[in-house]
Design a protein around this motif. Structure first.
Motif, short mmCIF file in Angstrom:
data_model
loop_
_atom_site.label_atom_id
_atom_site.label_comp_id
_atom_site.label_asym_id
_atom_site.label_seq_id
_atom_site.Cartn_x
_atom_site.Cartn_y
_atom_site.Cartn_z
N LEU A 146 0.84 -1.20 0.00
CA LEU A 146 0.00 0.00 0.00
C LEU A 146 0.87 1.25 0.00
N ALA A 147 1.89 1.27 0.86
CA ALA A 147 2.79 2.42 0.93
C ALA A 147 3.56 2.61 -0.36
N ALA A 148 3.88 1.50 -1.03
CA ALA A 148 4.67 1.56 -2.26
C ALA A 148 3.82 1.86 -3.49
N GLY A 149 2.51 1.93 -3.34
CA GLY A 149 1.66 2.21 -4.47
C GLY A 149 1.30 1.00 -5.30
N LYS A 150 1.61 -0.20 -4.81
CA LYS A 150 1.26 -1.41 -5.55
C LYS A 150 -0.23 -1.72 -5.44
N VAL A 151 -0.85 -1.32 -4.34
CA VAL A 151 -2.30 -1.41 -4.20
C VAL A 151 -2.83 -0.02 -3.89
N ASP A 152 -4.07 0.22 -4.26
CA ASP A 152 -4.67 1.55 -4.07
C ASP A 152 -5.30 1.69 -2.69
N VAL A 153 -5.93 0.63 -2.22
CA VAL A 153 -6.67 0.68 -0.97
C VAL A 153 -6.67 -0.72 -0.37
N ALA A 154 -6.75 -0.80 0.95
CA ALA A 154 -6.65 -2.10 1.61
C ALA A 154 -7.79 -2.29 2.60
N ASP A 164 1.00 7.26 8.74
CA ASP A 164 1.31 7.29 7.31
C ASP A 164 0.14 6.82 6.46
N LEU A 165 -0.98 6.47 7.10
CA LEU A 165 -2.17 6.01 6.38
C LEU A 165 -3.40 6.76 6.86
N GLU A 166 -4.38 6.87 5.99
CA GLU A 166 -5.71 7.32 6.38
C GLU A 166 -6.62 6.10 6.35
N SER A 167 -7.58 6.07 7.24
CA SER A 167 -8.44 4.89 7.31
C SER A 167 -9.82 5.26 7.83
N VAL A 168 -10.77 4.37 7.59
CA VAL A 168 -12.12 4.52 8.13
C VAL A 168 -12.59 3.13 8.56
N ALA A 169 -13.21 3.06 9.72
CA ALA A 169 -13.73 1.77 10.22
C ALA A 169 -14.93 1.35 9.38
N ILE A 277 -11.76 -4.65 14.54
CA ILE A 277 -12.34 -3.58 13.75
C ILE A 277 -11.77 -3.68 12.34
N VAL A 278 -12.61 -4.02 11.41
CA VAL A 278 -12.21 -4.11 10.01
C VAL A 278 -12.27 -2.71 9.42
N ALA A 279 -11.19 -2.31 8.74
CA ALA A 279 -11.07 -0.95 8.26
C ALA A 279 -10.65 -0.91 6.79
N LEU A 280 -10.89 0.25 6.19
CA LEU A 280 -10.41 0.55 4.85
C LEU A 280 -9.28 1.57 5.00
N ALA A 281 -8.13 1.31 4.39
CA ALA A 281 -6.96 2.18 4.55
C ALA A 281 -6.38 2.54 3.20
N TRP A 282 -5.81 3.75 3.12
CA TRP A 282 -5.20 4.22 1.88
C TRP A 282 -4.11 5.24 2.20
N ARG A 283 -3.31 5.59 1.21
CA ARG A 283 -2.26 6.57 1.38
C ARG A 283 -2.86 7.97 1.49
N PRO A 284 -2.35 8.80 2.38
CA PRO A 284 -2.89 10.17 2.50
C PRO A 284 -2.73 10.98 1.22
N THR A 285 -1.75 10.61 0.38
CA THR A 285 -1.52 11.36 -0.85
C THR A 285 -2.46 10.96 -1.99
N SER A 286 -3.23 9.89 -1.81
CA SER A 286 -4.10 9.42 -2.89
C SER A 286 -5.21 10.44 -3.16
N PRO A 287 -5.48 10.71 -4.45
CA PRO A 287 -6.54 11.65 -4.79
C PRO A 287 -7.93 11.00 -4.87
N ARG A 288 -8.03 9.72 -4.49
CA ARG A 288 -9.28 8.98 -4.71
C ARG A 288 -10.12 8.84 -3.45
N ARG A 289 -10.10 9.85 -2.60
CA ARG A 289 -10.84 9.78 -1.34
C ARG A 289 -12.34 9.58 -1.57
#
Length: 318
Positions: A146-154, A164-169, A277-289
């Motif tokens: 995720l940090a390396a940009g190989k996946v968009d969201v986890a 280093d990540l943004e997330s939502v439960a 708690i299952v969460a969705l996480a992504w890079r803070p720099t991603s424009p796909r919020r």
């Protein structure tokens, strides 16, 4: 031409990707296979990168390779550059609309086979222009990818606070105790952690976060006393439980996905019930919020819609 301009002109994203792959696989052959190139081609590009930078990036050993101390900072920056390029591409795709185009979704193994069948049909109906690409792997590698940009969201259970990540439960996934029918006959309707015998507790092999979550709840059980089971999937663990070889902590998500085995009985734990708690996480720099917010809403709705499918022996006592 300044030296910095020369480097920018000569260093390619391909070389940086090869370096990241080599650091991950620690082997030229395996890295080349992952990058779908020949080993000599990858090796040549790494050599050229080292020549341009004037730094030995990789220590070459018989049968393997390790990033040097000098190369570690180059690797960190290369990883950030690759992730930044991925975010740039994602920014350009925003013109296609909400949840459209390619999206690489990473999911951990204790979630993927149970949540994806619930969510993917709804995802296809609501966002037909989306091209989902799935990546299933354990938490550690998934966070790195995720940090390396190989996946968009986890979709995962975050181990700790990650600045280093943004997330939502997405939802709280409670654990139940799964035991063979005969063994469960001697248990109360709601059990305490102390009712779980160390030599009867079957868990996934080390490296799976589900194992760590179970041990965190059953804190009194030393890891050395656990029954040995090198299982990598819950399906294997449940087959062992059904055969009478032990008990396990089972996420409610498995039940909501339709699991039903007459050889296995379930018991709820006393309050406070263990949960993850299952969460969705992504890079803070991603424009796909906006995409991620829509995906989170869909996953949560799919989870809530499965509440009525719990088998009778899987429903919490009234």
């Amino acid at each position: 031409m300044l030296r910095s301009d020369y480097l920018i002109a000569m260093i390619s994203l391909r070389q940086l990707r090869y370096l990241v792959a080599l650091a991950e696989h620690r082997h030229f052959g395996r890295a080349a296979e992952a990058c779908r190139v020949t080993q000599p081609a990858l090796s040549t590009q790494i050599r050229e990168l080292e020549t341009f930078l004037g730094v030995e990036l990789v220590e070459r050993r018989p049968g393997g390779a390790e990033v040097t101390a000098e190369g570690a900072e180059i690797l960190r920056r290369a990883t950030a550059i690759i992730a930044g390029v991925r975010d740039l591409e994602d920014h350009a795709r925003q013109a296609q609309g909400l949840l459209a185009g390619p999206l690489t979704i990473g999911v951990i193994p204790s979630i993927a086979p149970y949540l994806l069948p619930i969510c993917l049909p709804a995802l296809g109906r609501q966002f037909p222009r989306l091209e989902p690409r799935l990546r299933e792997t354990q938490t550690g590698p998934l966070l790195a990818e995720l940090a390396a940009g190989k996946v968009d969201v986890a979709i995962l259970v975050l181990p700790d606070e990650r600045p280093d990540l943004e997330s939502v439960a997405l939802f709280a996934d409670r654990f139940v105790l799964a035991a063979g029918v005969e063994e469960a006959a001697g248990l109360p309707e709601r059990v305490q952690p102390g009712a779980v015998a160390a030599d009867r507790l079957l868990l996934l092999e080390e490296g799976h976060c589900l194992r760590e979550q179970a041990l965190a709840y059953c804190r009194r059980i030393p890891a050395a006393n656990l029954a040995t089971l090198g299982a990598t999937s819950l399906t294997t663990v449940l087959q062992m439980v059904a055969a009478g070889h032990g008990v396990t902590l089972l996420p409610e998500l498995v039940l909501r996905a339709g699991f039903d085995d007459p050889r296995i009985a379930l018991r709820r734990f006393e309050d406070p019930e263990p949960q993850r708690i299952v969460a969705l996480a992504w890079r803070p720099t991603s424009p796909r919020r906006r995409d991620f917010a829509a995906l989170a809403q869909l996953v949560t709705a799919a989870w809530e819609a499965t509440a009525g499918v719990l088998p009778a022996w899987g429903r919490p006592p009234s």
